[in-house]
Design an enzyme around this catalytic site. Structure first.
Site, PDB file in Angstrom:
ATOM      1  N   LYS A  22      53.057  47.999  43.641  1.00  0.00           N
ATOM      2  CA  LYS A  22      52.833  47.103  44.780  1.00  0.00           C
ATOM      3  C   LYS A  22      53.460  45.731  44.518  1.00  0.00           C
ATOM      4  O   LYS A  22      54.170  45.190  45.365  1.00  0.00           O
ATOM      5  CB  LYS A  22      51.322  46.976  45.030  1.00  0.00           C
ATOM      6  CG  LYS A  22      50.950  46.050  46.164  1.00  0.00           C
ATOM      7  CD  LYS A  22      49.574  46.365  46.689  1.00  0.00           C
ATOM      8  CE  LYS A  22      48.461  45.744  45.873  1.00  0.00           C
ATOM      9  NZ  LYS A  22      48.366  44.278  46.015  1.00  0.00           N
ATOM     10  N   ARG A  27      57.952  41.885  45.848  1.00  0.00           N
ATOM     11  CA  ARG A  27      59.009  40.984  45.365  1.00  0.00           C
ATOM     12  C   ARG A  27      60.386  41.501  45.745  1.00  0.00           C
ATOM     13  O   ARG A  27      61.277  40.720  46.112  1.00  0.00           O
ATOM     14  CB  ARG A  27      58.900  40.823  43.849  1.00  0.00           C
ATOM     15  CG  ARG A  27      57.720  39.945  43.447  1.00  0.00           C
ATOM     16  CD  ARG A  27      57.391  40.153  41.991  1.00  0.00           C
ATOM     17  NE  ARG A  27      56.379  39.215  41.502  1.00  0.00           N
ATOM     18  CZ  ARG A  27      55.076  39.309  41.707  1.00  0.00           C
ATOM     19  NH1 ARG A  27      54.600  40.309  42.445  1.00  0.00           N
ATOM     20  NH2 ARG A  27      54.237  38.418  41.205  1.00  0.00           N
ATOM     21  N   GLY A  95      47.167  39.073  49.493  1.00  0.00           N
ATOM     22  CA  GLY A  95      47.160  37.761  48.838  1.00  0.00           C
ATOM     23  C   GLY A  95      48.514  37.453  48.217  1.00  0.00           C
ATOM     24  O   GLY A  95      48.954  36.303  48.199  1.00  0.00           O
ATOM     25  N   SER A 168      48.233  32.459  37.099  1.00  0.00           N
ATOM     26  CA  SER A 168      48.383  33.215  38.334  1.00  0.00           C
ATOM     27  C   SER A 168      49.853  33.528  38.574  1.00  0.00           C
ATOM     28  O   SER A 168      50.671  32.620  38.749  1.00  0.00           O
ATOM     29  CB  SER A 168      47.828  32.418  39.520  1.00  0.00           C
ATOM     30  OG  SER A 168      48.297  32.995  40.726  1.00  0.00           O
ATOM     31  N   ASP A 319      43.724  43.234  37.605  1.00  0.00           N
ATOM     32  CA  ASP A 319      43.294  44.136  38.677  1.00  0.00           C
ATOM     33  C   ASP A 319      42.539  45.357  38.152  1.00  0.00           C
ATOM     34  O   ASP A 319      41.974  46.122  38.928  1.00  0.00           O
ATOM     35  CB  ASP A 319      44.501  44.581  39.511  1.00  0.00           C
ATOM     36  CG  ASP A 319      45.111  43.396  40.257  1.00  0.00           C
ATOM     37  OD1 ASP A 319      44.367  42.447  40.563  1.00  0.00           O
ATOM     38  OD2 ASP A 319      46.326  43.415  40.511  1.00  0.00           O
ATOM     39  N   ARG A 350      34.881  40.206  43.102  1.00  0.00           N
ATOM     40  CA  ARG A 350      34.842  41.435  42.295  1.00  0.00           C
ATOM     41  C   ARG A 350      33.828  41.374  41.165  1.00  0.00           C
ATOM     42  O   ARG A 350      33.458  42.423  40.632  1.00  0.00           O
ATOM     43  CB  ARG A 350      36.239  41.782  41.757  1.00  0.00           C
ATOM     44  CG  ARG A 350      37.118  42.397  42.814  1.00  0.00           C
ATOM     45  CD  ARG A 350      38.418  42.940  42.255  1.00  0.00           C
ATOM     46  NE  ARG A 350      39.238  43.465  43.349  1.00  0.00           N
ATOM     47  CZ  ARG A 350      40.556  43.523  43.336  1.00  0.00           C
ATOM     48  NH1 ARG A 350      41.230  43.104  42.281  1.00  0.00           N
ATOM     49  NH2 ARG A 350      41.213  44.014  44.370  1.00  0.00           N
TER      50      ARG A 350
END
Ligand code: S3P
Length: 434
Positions: A22, A27, A95, A168, A319, A350
């Site tokens: 993903k 990208r 996001g 991030s 994740d 989460r």
């Protein structure tokens, strides 16, 4: 909302090729849209999130054609005539799209776009990209100073040195992309490494790019040029099947064509440390056109021990941390995850949602402000009912828990899996011989 029951399963067996990555698909499409010449993308992920990216790029004037199983993106160029000034760009649930796209828009002087998404996206902060983009010369107006919907008005950007307050990859990518359109060099300093797909793409696209420790530096370019991109299998999607194979006794699973970029493989390393039998083998470097290492994983079920995951490891498994909690619930001893406060601002909170769901299945799990502690006895979870909270990774977590449980698990909201993995339920069933 769809409910589905996942019964305790026999061994997970066979060969498995995960869906396309993903992160790399987003990208590939975004950077292809910034090129002057058309770019072919093979194995682009066909899921809700990556469809949102294609739709947004089409609204900005890029052409997207599907032919012979590949995608051809006709870009508008880096400073291209982005068509929809004043238009609304809908990022859906993504996001990654919401945080990376403004990097490009920020460098289009005098043009404005409004960005919005679904209910979950409206709870996710964007001030983390607004701060550096404003410092570079763009204008960002957010709801309540922090949330979507938000307006991006492009400006004449200048390079900055930006120390990321949190690790991030989305924010890092946003600032690096804006740096392509800025005057002078742009430097981004990461506290600890996060996924580096954008950097690999930029280097491939001929961008003057250097890395010195945790500092990444890009210089502006006139144009981007990308050759055909082939997207590898997604280690984050594969992680659910890997976890099922680790937890269901007698399992043996061979995963092929999976991305083995070390910045994405934290979960596999953590699982191995917990005692999982997991052998990875890389294929020859550069086999995939995105310069991403790929390979094979051979996984077998076995007993697990608790472990501690610290802040440096968090971005490498961000994740997959819900799956670490699940393994922890089946392991003997304590599994502790700290320094993962970011989990609270993902597709759902989460930390809260994983703790309440696993507790509902019989786990002894304690919520911490920045993580959790799970205490296992080495025995399987009982089972019960969980709620996906509209979060694809929690929907899939519940399903895997069901397979490995004693009594089965009902997942409320299983349809959320389609955000990253539309064939998840079918793939899981076929690996369990159903
Ligand atoms: C992503 C980065 C991570 C991850 C997300 C995808 C990316 O987010 O959680 O699912 O593709 O760059 P952060 O970089 O905000 O941690």
């Amino acid at each position: 909302m769809a409910e589905r029951r996942f019964e305790p399963s026999g061994p997970v067996r066979g060969e498995y090729v995960p869906p396309a990555d993903k992160s790399i698909s987003h990208r590939a499409a975004l950077l292809a849209a910034m090129c002057d010449e058309p770019v072919a993308i093979r194995n682009y992920l066909d899921a809700a999130d990556t469809r949102s990216t294609l739709e947004a790029l089409e609204r900005l004037g890029a052409g997207v054609e599907r032919r012979d199983g590949e995608l051809l993106v006709r870009g508008v160029g880096l400073r291209g005539a982005l068509e929809t000034t004043g238009g609304l760009l809908d990022v859906g649930n993504s996001g990654t799209l919401m945080r990376m796209l403004p990097g490009w828009l920020a460098g289009q002087p005098g043009r404005s776009w409004r960005i919005d998404g679904d209910e979950s996206i409206r709870r996710r902060p964007v001030d983390r990209i607004a701060r550096p983009l404003a410092a570079m010369g763009a204008e960002i107006e957010m709801r309540a100073g922090r949330f979507p919907p938000f307006m991006v008005t492009g400006g004449r950007l200048h390079g900055i040195r930006y120390e990321l307050p949190i690790a991030s990859a989305q924010v890092k990518s946003c600032v690096l992309i804006a740096g392509l359109l800025a005057e002078g060099a742009t430097e981004v300093v990461e506290p600890v490494p996060s996924r580096d797909h954008t950097e690999r793409f930029l280097a491939r696209a001929g961008v003057p790019f250097t890395k010195d420790g945790h500092a990444l530096r890009v210089c502006p370019v006139d144009e981007l040029e990308l050759e055909t991109v082939e997207v590898p299998g997604d280690p984050s999607s594969a992680a659910f099947m890997v976890a099922a194979a680790i937890l269901v006794p007698g399992s043996r699973l061979v995963v092929r064509g999976v991305g083995l970029n070390w910045t994405r493989c934290g979960f596999f390393a953590i699982a191995e440390r917990m005692g999982a039998v997991l052998v990875g083998e890389r294929e020859a470097a550069g086999a995939f056109a995105a310069d991403e290492p790929i390979g094979e994983l051979d996984v077998a079920a076995g007993p697990l021990e608790g472990t501690t995951v610290g802040p440096d490891e968090v971005p490498l498994a961000i994740d997959e941390l819900p799956l670490v909690a699940l393994l922890g619930a089946f392991a003997e001893g304590e599994t502790v995850v700290r320094g993962a406060g970011e989990l609270r601002v993902k597709e759902s909170d989460r930390i809260a949602a994983v703790c309440s769901n696993l507790r509902a299945l019989g786990a002894d799990i304690e919520e911490l402000p920045d993580g959790f502690v799970v205490r296992g006895s080495g025995a399987p979870l009982r089972g019960g009912v969980v709620d996906a909270h509209g979060d694809h990774r929690l929907a899939m977590l519940g399903a895997v828990a069901g397979l490995a449980s004693r009594e089965g698990v009902v997942v409320r909201g299983i349809e959320a899996a389609a955000v990253s993995y539309p064939d998840f339920v079918a793939d899981l069933a076929s690996l369990c011989g159903r």
